[in-house]
Structures are given as structure tokens and as C-alpha cells.
Design an enzyme around this catalytic site. Structure first.
Site, PDB file in Angstrom:
ATOM      1  N   SER A  41       0.962  -0.967   0.122  1.00 47.43           N
ATOM      2  CA  SER A  41       0.034   0.175  -0.055  1.00 47.43           C
ATOM      3  C   SER A  41       0.838   1.461   0.022  1.00 47.43           C
ATOM      4  CB  SER A  41      -0.975   0.084   1.145  1.00 47.43           C
ATOM      5  OG  SER A  41      -1.320   1.409   1.390  1.00 47.43           O
ATOM      6  N   HIS A  86      -1.004  -1.196  -4.398  1.00 43.48           N
ATOM      7  CA  HIS A  86      -2.421  -0.966  -3.691  1.00 43.48           C
ATOM      8  C   HIS A  86      -2.458   0.558  -3.524  1.00 43.48           C
ATOM      9  CE1 HIS A  86      -5.875  -2.089  -1.363  1.00 43.48           C
ATOM     10  NE2 HIS A  86      -5.586  -1.078  -0.137  1.00 43.48           N
ATOM     11  N   ASP A 146      -4.613   3.674  -1.596  1.00 42.44           N
ATOM     12  CA  ASP A 146      -6.003   3.737  -0.657  1.00 42.44           C
ATOM     13  C   ASP A 146      -6.339   5.223  -1.017  1.00 42.44           C
ATOM     14  OD1 ASP A 146      -6.076   1.486   0.919  1.00 42.44           O
ATOM     15  OD2 ASP A 146      -3.850   1.914   1.260  1.00 42.44           O
ATOM     16  N   MET A 164      -9.190   7.718   0.008  1.00 44.27           N
ATOM     17  CA  MET A 164     -10.318   8.318   1.246  1.00 44.27           C
ATOM     18  C   MET A 164     -10.658   9.695   0.999  1.00 44.27           C
ATOM     19  SD  MET A 164      -7.652   6.869   4.254  1.00 44.27           S
ATOM     20  CE  MET A 164      -6.628   5.611   4.263  1.00 44.27           C
ATOM     21  N   HIS A 212      -8.405   1.088  -3.969  1.00 41.30           N
ATOM     22  CA  HIS A 212      -9.353   0.795  -3.034  1.00 41.30           C
ATOM     23  C   HIS A 212     -10.099   1.953  -2.728  1.00 41.30           C
ATOM     24  CE1 HIS A 212      -9.525  -0.465   1.749  1.00 41.30           C
ATOM     25  NE2 HIS A 212     -10.833  -0.429   1.023  1.00 41.30           N
ATOM     26  N   MET A 248     -12.353   4.153  -0.906  1.00 42.35           N
ATOM     27  CA  MET A 248     -12.975   4.414   0.862  1.00 42.35           C
ATOM     28  C   MET A 248     -13.545   5.682   0.607  1.00 42.35           C
ATOM     29  SD  MET A 248      -9.716   3.018   3.247  1.00 42.35           S
ATOM     30  CE  MET A 248      -8.787   3.070   1.716  1.00 42.35           C
ATOM     31  N   MET A 255     -11.385  -6.410   5.394  1.00 36.19           N
ATOM     32  CA  MET A 255     -10.810  -5.304   6.061  1.00 36.19           C
ATOM     33  C   MET A 255     -10.419  -5.812   7.482  1.00 36.19           C
ATOM     34  SD  MET A 255     -10.077  -2.792   4.178  1.00 36.19           S
ATOM     35  CE  MET A 255      -9.343  -1.810   5.471  1.00 36.19           C
ATOM     36  N   GLY A 271      -9.281   3.617   6.912  1.00 35.83           N
ATOM     37  CA  GLY A 271      -8.981   5.183   7.260  1.00 35.83           C
ATOM     38  C   GLY A 271      -7.448   5.319   7.505  1.00 35.83           C
ATOM     39  N   ASP A 295      -6.486  -6.754   4.221  1.00 38.39           N
ATOM     40  CA  ASP A 295      -5.931  -5.221   4.283  1.00 38.39           C
ATOM     41  C   ASP A 295      -5.927  -4.770   5.491  1.00 38.39           C
ATOM     42  OD1 ASP A 295      -5.019  -2.683   3.641  1.00 38.39           O
ATOM     43  OD2 ASP A 295      -6.710  -2.314   2.454  1.00 38.39           O
ATOM     44  N   GLY A 350       1.160  -2.090   4.281  1.00 37.61           N
ATOM     45  CA  GLY A 350       1.646  -0.782   4.233  1.00 37.61           C
ATOM     46  C   GLY A 350       3.096  -0.633   5.006  1.00 37.61           C
TER      47      GLY A 350
HETATM   48  C1  DX5 Z   1      -6.547   1.327   5.498  1.00 33.59           C
HETATM   49  C2  DX5 Z   1      -5.986   1.110   4.268  1.00 33.59           C
HETATM   50  C3  DX5 Z   1      -4.873   0.180   3.950  1.00 33.59           C
HETATM   51  C4  DX5 Z   1      -3.667   0.609   4.748  1.00 33.59           C
HETATM   52  C5  DX5 Z   1      -2.871  -0.565   5.417  1.00 33.59           C
HETATM   53  O1  DX5 Z   1      -7.668   2.064   5.440  1.00 33.59           O
HETATM   54  O2  DX5 Z   1      -7.239   0.509   3.428  1.00 33.59           O
HETATM   55  O3  DX5 Z   1      -4.419  -0.205   2.963  1.00 33.59           O
HETATM   56  O4  DX5 Z   1      -2.627   1.283   4.030  1.00 33.59           O
HETATM   57  O5  DX5 Z   1      -1.788  -0.039   6.228  1.00 33.59           O
HETATM   58  P1  DX5 Z   1      -0.860  -1.283   7.197  1.00 33.59           P
HETATM   59  O6  DX5 Z   1      -0.346  -2.241   6.218  1.00 33.59           O
HETATM   60  O7  DX5 Z   1      -0.078  -0.168   7.779  1.00 33.59           O
HETATM   61  O8  DX5 Z   1      -2.018  -1.414   8.036  1.00 33.59           O
HETATM   62 ZN    ZN Z   2      -6.534  -0.475   1.404  1.00 35.89          ZN
END
Ligand code: DX5
Ligand code: ZN
Length: 231
Positions: free
Chosen positions: A8, A34, A36, A38, A68, A70, A139, A144, A181, A203
Site C-alpha cells: 500500500s 495498492h 488507498d 479516502m 481501494h 474508501m 478489512m 481510514g 488489508d 503498508g
Molecule cells: C486502511 C488501508 C490500508 C492501509 C494498510 O484503511 O485500506 O490499505 O494502507 O496499512 P497497514 O498495512 O499499515 O495496516
Molecule cells: Zn486499502
């Protein structure tokens, strides 16, 4: 299907995004990238949007771009994210009252269609839509933020989702990816693969230690030692 690693970029250094992305193309590092997205409404944080996805796409060197979303009303932005370079678009079940239509739109754009479930949303809600889905995202943290602790109940949800996928694929002949994730690292990736996950997003465990390529190789080794255990 062999497990895929999807680092990510939320945890990358945004000041060096093209270098970080290029590094992930090292052989044996990332399988997918990936992204993200938001909106500060569906989740209590704002990350990045179309121009950044497009910039990542330019440095991706052909790696699939797993986006992804969100965000609320994701249907309004599918076309734009596909044009920005997304090869997969995952929307949240909780954000889509007309999920069937949204998935049709994603497939019509030529992208892999994904549905994400928040930690409190049961796998059973997918029963009447699973045949139209190409990727299920479980998830394992509240969406977030990166860097959160993995929620232990996720193993059970992965196993339930894998069972649903196996039944569906046996009927339709189509594969469905199962992605997890949030809080994924060397300590839990093997057990997630055993439970049935086959796309692992990571991530902070990839970017947190300063050597993303080495971290991905270690994750891959840990994942490769395990396989889906069946029901
Ligand atoms: C959270 C994201 C994840 C996030 C994961 O809302 O969807 O993709 O980047 O990060 P880590 O691996 O640090 O939990
Ligand atoms: Zn994600």
C-alpha cells in the site's frame, strides 16, 4: 492461486512517490500496487485522489493498479479512476446501496471488480452478489489509517469468505480473489494464507523499516511456506 503481495503506497514517502513506486517493480517485490483513496466522509481521513493515482500509474511499469475506494458514492468516480490507470476498483459494501450496478460499471470499464467489507460487516451479506464479484476484500482494521493493529476476528472471516468463494467458483467456473488489508506483516501473513487469503495488502510492514524490497521478500517467503488448509 499463489498468494500475491500488494504493497500500500499510503505508507510510502509521498515526496518520493515515483522512486518508491519504481522500487516496488524490482523482481520479486510487488505483484500489485495498492492505492488507498479516502474522502474524509466514508472514512475519517483524506489521503489522495485522481492526480496521485495517475502519477503512480505512470511509474507502475505495467504492475496492476489495485485502487481501494474508501469513498461515498464511488459510482460517480469509477470512470475517472479507470482513466487514471486503475486496473482493479474495489468499493465498500457499506457505501453502495446499488452494489450490483456499481460492479457492472466496473467490469464495463475493463477493471477487476472488488467489494470490501468493514470489520463489522458479516461475510453473509455477499451471498446474493458473490457471483458478480471478482475480488473480495476483508478489512482487518477499521478503514481510514495505516499502521493500526490487526483485528484477530479476521481469520474467521477470511475462512468464511474462502468457503463462499470455493462454492461459487465451483458453480460458475470463475476464480475470485480474496484480499486482506490492514495490520498484515511477517507475524500473521502465513496464518492468513492458511485461512484462504490470496492477495495480501501491506503498508507499514513494507515501508516502515526503510527497505521495502527486503520487507516484501520476507513477506513472500513467509507466505510461500503456507497454503490454504481447506475447511
Ligand atoms: C486502511 C488501508 C490500508 C492501509 C494498510 O484503511 O485500506 O490499505 O494502507 O496499512 P497497514 O498495512 O499499515 O495496516
Ligand atoms: Zn486499502
Amino acid at each position: 492461486m499463489a498468494p500475491l503481495l500488494a504493497p500500500s503506497l499510503l505508507a510510502a514517502d509521498f515526496g518520493r512517490l515515483s522512486d518508491e513506486t519504481a522500487l516496488l517493480r524490482t523482481p520479486g517485490a510487488a505483484d500489485w500496487l495498492h492505492c488507498d483513496v479516502m474522502d474524509g466522509r466514508f472514512v475519517p481521513n483524506i489521503s489522495f485522489g485522481l492526480p496521485v493515482v495517475e502519477a503512480i500509474s505512470r511509474s507502475a511499469g505495467g504492475l496492476p493498479l489495485d485502487v481501494h475506494l474508501m469513498i461515498e458514492e464511488p459510482g460517480r468516480y469509477l470512470d475517472a479512476f479507470a482513466r487514471a490507470g486503475a486496473t482493479g476498483l474495489t468499493v465498500h459494501y457499506e457505501a453502495c446501496p446499488h452494489l450490483h450496478r456499481v460492479l457492472e460499471q466496473i467490469r464495463a470499464l475493463g477493471c477487476l471488480s472488488g467489494v470490501a467489507l468493514n470489520p463489522h460487516t458479516p461475510v453473509a451479506v455477499l451471498a446474493d452478489i458473490i457471483a458478480d464479484v471478482e475480488l473480495v476484500l476483508i478489512m482487518s482494521v477499521n478503514p481510514g489509517f495505516g499502521g493500526q493493529n490487526f483485528i484477530e476476528h479476521t481469520y474467521q472471516k477470511i475462512a468464511e469468505a474462502r468457503a463462499l468463494i470455493e462454492r461459487t467458483s465451483a458453480r460458475t467456473g470463475r476464480p475470485i480473489r480474496l484480499q486482506v488489508d490492514g495490520g498484515v506483516g511477517e507475524g500473521n501473513i502465513g496464518r492468513l494464507v492458511e485461512a484462504g487469503a490470496d492477495v495480501l495488502v501491506a503498508g507499514s510492514s513494507v515501508f516502515g523499516g526503510g527497505d521495502p524490497v527486503a520487507a516484501l521478500r520476507n513477506l513472500r517467503r513467509a507466505a510461500a511456506e503456507k497454503q490454504y488448509q481447506g475447511q
